[in-house]
Design a protein around this motif. Sequence first.
Motif, mmCIF file in Angstrom:
data_model
loop_
_atom_site.group_PDB
_atom_site.id
_atom_site.type_symbol
_atom_site.label_atom_id
_atom_site.label_comp_id
_atom_site.label_asym_id
_atom_site.label_seq_id
_atom_site.Cartn_x
_atom_site.Cartn_y
_atom_site.Cartn_z
ATOM 1 N N ALA A 41 0.809 -1.221 0.000
ATOM 2 C CA ALA A 41 0.000 0.000 0.000
ATOM 3 C C ALA A 41 0.842 1.271 0.000
ATOM 4 N N THR A 42 2.116 1.171 0.361
ATOM 5 C CA THR A 42 2.987 2.342 0.437
ATOM 6 C C THR A 42 3.132 2.980 -0.941
ATOM 7 N N ASP A 82 -0.682 9.117 5.901
ATOM 8 C CA ASP A 82 -1.944 9.837 5.738
ATOM 9 C C ASP A 82 -2.940 9.378 6.796
ATOM 10 N N ALA A 83 -4.161 9.881 6.722
ATOM 11 C CA ALA A 83 -5.165 9.597 7.743
ATOM 12 C C ALA A 83 -5.534 8.121 7.796
ATOM 13 N N GLU A 84 -5.302 7.384 6.721
ATOM 14 C CA GLU A 84 -5.608 5.957 6.667
ATOM 15 C C GLU A 84 -4.418 5.091 7.028
ATOM 16 N N GLY A 85 -3.305 5.716 7.421
ATOM 17 C CA GLY A 85 -2.121 4.963 7.815
ATOM 18 C C GLY A 85 -1.233 4.544 6.667
ATOM 19 N N ILE A 86 -1.495 5.015 5.454
ATOM 20 C CA ILE A 86 -0.645 4.683 4.303
ATOM 21 C C ILE A 86 0.633 5.506 4.382
#
Length: 323
Positions: A41-42, A82-86
Motif C-alpha cells: 500500500a505504500t 496519511d489519515a488511513e495509515g498509508i
Amino acid sequence: MEIAAQEGLLGPLLLARSAIDRSAVLRGDAEWLERAWADAATRVVVVDDGQALIRRNGEDAELVLLSTADAPEGERYLLGLDAEGIAYFAVAASPATRPGSFNRIVSPLDPSEPGEGQTVTAGLRQVGSLLGDLDAGLLVYAVALEAWHSTHEYCPRCGSRTEVRAGGHVRVCPKDDSQHFPRVDPAVIMLIHDDDDRCLLARGPQWPEGRLSVLAGFVEPGESLEQAVAREVSEEVGVRVADARYMGSQPWPFPRSLMLGFFARATSTEFVLDSEEIAEAHWFSRAELLAAMESGEVRLPSEVSIARRLIETWYGAPLTGDW
C-alpha cells in the motif's frame, strides 16, 4: 482540490498545504521503515532536480505515485502517513529509470498536447496551484529534502561522504559521528503600503519588463523578522517602514527558503534604489494597479507565490485573468 484560505490573507497559500502526519517518531525505527517499504500500500514520489511525474486531470493535476515495487533505486526519504495509515516516501532518482510503464512523458504542461490523462514531468512552479492538499504537501516536502541532500553529501567538518539516516532527515559523518540536518533559510517578504494606502511594487534586474512584485530578502544572523523587514526595504528602495505585521508563511523550496509574509507601513515614500537589487519601483493605488494590469503594463507573480496573496489581500479581491 481541498484548499482553505490562510487566516488574515485573501486566498490560500498554495505551497503551505498538507494532509500527512510527518511521523517523526518513526524515522529512527529501521525495522518499521523496512516494513513500510515492503508494504504494497505504500506510495512513492519520484523527484529529480525538483521535478516529479504529474498526471493531468482537465484543469487540475495529481502526482503519479508509484508502488515501492515500481520505484527506481535512489535515496529514500520518509514523508509520513496519511489519515488511513498509508506511508509515503520520496525517492531521489530520474523517473526515466523507473521499471514501470507510463504514458509518454512530454514537456511540462505543453499547450499543444491533450490535457486529460497526460503524464508530464513538472515542478511546483508549474503545477503547485493545480494539486490537491495531499499532493501539494508531498511534493513540497520531497523537493525540499532532495534539494538539501543534493548539496550536503559531504561532511563540512572533515570532508568525508556522509550517510543518510532517520528516513532521510539526518546525514551522519562516519568519520567523526557529526550529525547534519536539513537547512531552512528564513526570508521575509513584505507588502509595503503608505498613508495614502498605495502599495509598493518593484522589479529585479533579472526579471522581464513589466513583472513586478513585493520586496523580499533573507534574515541575517542575530536579526529579528521585524528588523529584517525594515532593513531590506531600506537597503533595496530607501524607504523607511514601521508597524510590521505578520500575515503568514509558506515554504519555498528553491532550494530551501521559508517565506515569512508581512504588511508594513511606509513612513517615507521617496525611492533610493539599490541598482544591483532593484531595476524599478512604483507606488500604486488600487485603480492604478488594475489599469496597469489590464493594459499589460504590469504582470503579477504567479498564484502559487505568497507575493501574489499579499498583493491580493491589500487589493481586497482576487486579481484573476491572463495578466
